[in-house]
Design a protein around this motif. Sequence first.
Motif, PDB file in Angstrom:
ATOM      1  N   ARG A  42       0.856  -1.180   0.000  1.00 30.36           N
ATOM      2  CA  ARG A  42       0.000   0.000   0.000  1.00 30.36           C
ATOM      3  C   ARG A  42       0.892   1.229   0.000  1.00 30.36           C
ATOM      4  N   GLY A  43       0.273   2.360  -0.039  1.00 31.58           N
ATOM      5  CA  GLY A  43       1.049   3.572   0.081  1.00 31.58           C
ATOM      6  C   GLY A  43       1.854   3.907  -1.160  1.00 31.58           C
ATOM      7  N   THR A  44       3.089   4.351  -0.938  1.00 32.74           N
ATOM      8  CA  THR A  44       3.885   4.922  -2.008  1.00 32.74           C
ATOM      9  C   THR A  44       4.186   3.919  -3.111  1.00 32.74           C
ATOM     10  N   ARG A  45       4.542   2.693  -2.757  1.00 32.22           N
ATOM     11  CA  ARG A  45       4.891   1.708  -3.780  1.00 32.22           C
ATOM     12  C   ARG A  45       3.700   1.397  -4.683  1.00 32.22           C
ATOM     13  N   ALA A  46       2.540   1.226  -4.083  1.00 30.75           N
ATOM     14  CA  ALA A  46       1.347   0.959  -4.884  1.00 30.75           C
ATOM     15  C   ALA A  46       1.002   2.161  -5.757  1.00 30.75           C
ATOM     16  N   ALA A  47       1.154   3.372  -5.221  1.00 33.09           N
ATOM     17  CA  ALA A  47       0.845   4.573  -5.998  1.00 33.09           C
ATOM     18  C   ALA A  47       1.764   4.705  -7.196  1.00 33.09           C
ATOM     19  N   VAL A  48       3.037   4.373  -7.013  1.00 36.44           N
ATOM     20  CA  VAL A  48       3.987   4.460  -8.127  1.00 36.44           C
ATOM     21  C   VAL A  48       3.602   3.486  -9.231  1.00 36.44           C
ATOM     22  N   ILE A  49       3.229   2.263  -8.853  1.00 35.22           N
ATOM     23  CA  ILE A  49       2.802   1.284  -9.864  1.00 35.22           C
ATOM     24  C   ILE A  49       1.585   1.798 -10.617  1.00 35.22           C
ATOM     25  N   ASN A  50       0.639   2.376  -9.891  1.00 38.65           N
ATOM     26  CA  ASN A  50      -0.569   2.888 -10.532  1.00 38.65           C
ATOM     27  C   ASN A  50      -0.241   4.035 -11.483  1.00 38.65           C
ATOM     28  N   ILE A  51       0.695   4.872 -11.114  1.00 40.37           N
ATOM     29  CA  ILE A  51       1.085   5.988 -11.982  1.00 40.37           C
ATOM     30  C   ILE A  51       1.758   5.477 -13.252  1.00 40.37           C
ATOM     31  N   VAL A  52       2.547   4.401 -13.138  1.00 46.35           N
ATOM     32  CA  VAL A  52       3.160   3.807 -14.332  1.00 46.35           C
ATOM     33  C   VAL A  52       2.065   3.307 -15.276  1.00 46.35           C
ATOM     34  N   GLY A  53       1.042   2.658 -14.732  1.00 48.79           N
ATOM     35  CA  GLY A  53      -0.084   2.233 -15.561  1.00 48.79           C
ATOM     36  C   GLY A  53      -0.803   3.397 -16.185  1.00 48.79           C
ATOM     37  N   PHE A  54      -0.963   4.478 -15.433  1.00 48.64           N
ATOM     38  CA  PHE A  54      -1.585   5.698 -15.945  1.00 48.64           C
ATOM     39  C   PHE A  54      -0.778   6.270 -17.102  1.00 48.64           C
ATOM     40  N   ALA A  55       0.551   6.296 -16.962  1.00 44.97           N
ATOM     41  CA  ALA A  55       1.413   6.802 -18.033  1.00 44.97           C
ATOM     42  C   ALA A  55       1.311   5.928 -19.272  1.00 44.97           C
ATOM     43  N   ALA A  56       1.247   4.608 -19.075  1.00 46.47           N
ATOM     44  CA  ALA A  56       1.118   3.705 -20.218  1.00 46.47           C
ATOM     45  C   ALA A  56      -0.213   3.906 -20.929  1.00 46.47           C
ATOM     46  N   THR A  57      -1.269   4.177 -20.162  1.00 46.15           N
ATOM     47  CA  THR A  57      -2.588   4.421 -20.760  1.00 46.15           C
ATOM     48  C   THR A  57      -2.572   5.673 -21.620  1.00 46.15           C
ATOM     49  N   ILE A  58      -2.003   6.762 -21.089  1.00 44.84           N
ATOM     50  CA  ILE A  58      -1.924   8.006 -21.856  1.00 44.84           C
ATOM     51  C   ILE A  58      -1.039   7.822 -23.085  1.00 44.84           C
ATOM     52  N   PHE A  59       0.082   7.120 -22.909  1.00 36.79           N
ATOM     53  CA  PHE A  59       0.989   6.847 -24.021  1.00 36.79           C
ATOM     54  C   PHE A  59       0.267   6.087 -25.128  1.00 36.79           C
ATOM     55  N   ASN A  60      -0.504   5.090 -24.732  1.00 38.86           N
ATOM     56  CA  ASN A  60      -1.238   4.296 -25.718  1.00 38.86           C
ATOM     57  C   ASN A  60      -2.379   5.076 -26.340  1.00 38.86           C
ATOM     58  N   LEU A  61      -2.940   6.000 -25.587  1.00 35.90           N
ATOM     59  CA  LEU A  61      -4.086   6.757 -26.061  1.00 35.90           C
ATOM     60  C   LEU A  61      -3.713   7.704 -27.192  1.00 35.90           C
ATOM     61  N   PHE A  62      -2.533   8.314 -27.107  1.00 35.04           N
ATOM     62  CA  PHE A  62      -2.168   9.330 -28.091  1.00 35.04           C
ATOM     63  C   PHE A  62      -0.861   9.021 -28.823  1.00 35.04           C
ATOM     64  N   PHE A  63       0.221   8.827 -28.084  1.00 37.24           N
ATOM     65  CA  PHE A  63       1.532   8.751 -28.713  1.00 37.24           C
ATOM     66  C   PHE A  63       1.621   7.609 -29.722  1.00 37.24           C
ATOM     67  N   VAL A  64       1.095   6.434 -29.372  1.00 33.56           N
ATOM     68  CA  VAL A  64       1.195   5.279 -30.263  1.00 33.56           C
ATOM     69  C   VAL A  64       0.556   5.575 -31.608  1.00 33.56           C
ATOM     70  N   ASN A  65      -0.593   6.250 -31.586  1.00 35.13           N
ATOM     71  CA  ASN A  65      -1.292   6.537 -32.832  1.00 35.13           C
ATOM     72  C   ASN A  65      -0.675   7.700 -33.604  1.00 35.13           C
ATOM     73  N   LEU A  66      -0.017   8.606 -32.907  1.00 39.05           N
ATOM     74  CA  LEU A  66       0.548   9.776 -33.580  1.00 39.05           C
ATOM     75  C   LEU A  66       1.934   9.507 -34.161  1.00 39.05           C
ATOM     76  N   VAL A  67       2.701   8.607 -33.546  1.00 44.38           N
ATOM     77  CA  VAL A  67       4.103   8.445 -33.911  1.00 44.38           C
ATOM     78  C   VAL A  67       4.365   7.112 -34.593  1.00 44.38           C
ATOM     79  N   THR A  68       3.866   6.032 -34.018  1.00 45.18           N
ATOM     80  CA  THR A  68       4.193   4.718 -34.549  1.00 45.18           C
ATOM     81  C   THR A  68       3.268   4.340 -35.703  1.00 45.18           C
ATOM     82  N   VAL A  69       3.652   3.307 -36.419  1.00 51.14           N
ATOM     83  CA  VAL A  69       2.864   2.778 -37.525  1.00 51.14           C
ATOM     84  C   VAL A  69       2.592   1.304 -37.259  1.00 51.14           C
TER      85      VAL A  69
END
Length: 325
Positions: free
Chosen positions: A289-316
């Motif tokens: 719980r606490g900080t370690r769990a929050a960091v994991i959740n933020i990594v998932g959040f970053a991956a979601t945003i990355f997949n939402l926009f960057f993958v479609n804008l940059v990659t083929v």
Amino acid sequence: MPINETLSQYSNWLYTTTVAIYVIALMLTLVEQGFGAKGRQAAERSKQRVRELVGAGGPVTTETPAEPEPPREVGRPERVGRMGAALLVLGALLQLSAIVLRGLATHRAPWGNMYEYGMAVTFITVVAWLVVTWKFPVRHLTPFLLLPVVILMFVNGTMLYTVAAPVQPALQSYWLVIHVAAAIIGSGVFLVPGVASVLYLFRSAHDRDPAKFARFAPKLPAADVLDRIAYRTTIFAFPVFTFGVLCGAVWAESAWGRFWGWDPKETVAFIAWVVYAAYLHSRATAGWRGTRAAVINIVGFAATIFNLFFVNLVTVGLHSYAGVS
């Protein structure tokens, strides 16, 4: 069937109006965040804890229960915050109308390209936050959720806008409704625990060292409240997102003759799924719980945003037909 240009134009106007309303709601809720009673009370509790630490000469394990406060009259910041919340509901209704009109204009599910997908994801995020504010007294945190929503909607409406048109043959399937709808709901809700986990790190850092983020963190709710919000919203979103990934694999086998091909969007979606699975697993088994769990959740959040926009804008890849051109 031909595209209804009139309904499409109405949808565009409603989308623009929604962004404007969200910006106004953002400014109004910032007033409550900065000057409202909840922020003041949280700051006062933080100052009391600092005095206890100083008086005891070090960390304390228990806190003296605070005397119950007399009922406070609703002040001007709270009234302004309520106006912002009302505008948030109005904006969500207008955004839903924009999505529906887009679907009526194109005679299909209104998430056949990245513009429509982003419009739907941000709508789900706002709805999820409205539910959270109904369950938890955290309305004063609305600006932290609305700011990324407004940014995403601005990027979506400028860089990713696509004229209403029929979808390509590869997308003309009932799986468009099932798979993409599940991905939209999962991704939209995931934005809420991402923001909550970021705020948790600020609050927990301040709790460990009151000198850190002394002007910002004291006005946040208790760290355990933010942790519960992140955990409960992730629990809801993860099964929906999992269902979307599985449906995508079935659709891929039907359309391309294989369940998985390590396409960039598939790969990042799988990485995000693994991260969120690790977050829930660590909470359930290792007691993280606490900080370690929050960091994991933020990594998932970053991956979601990355997949939402960057993958479609940059990659083929095989998902590049999603209207970004």
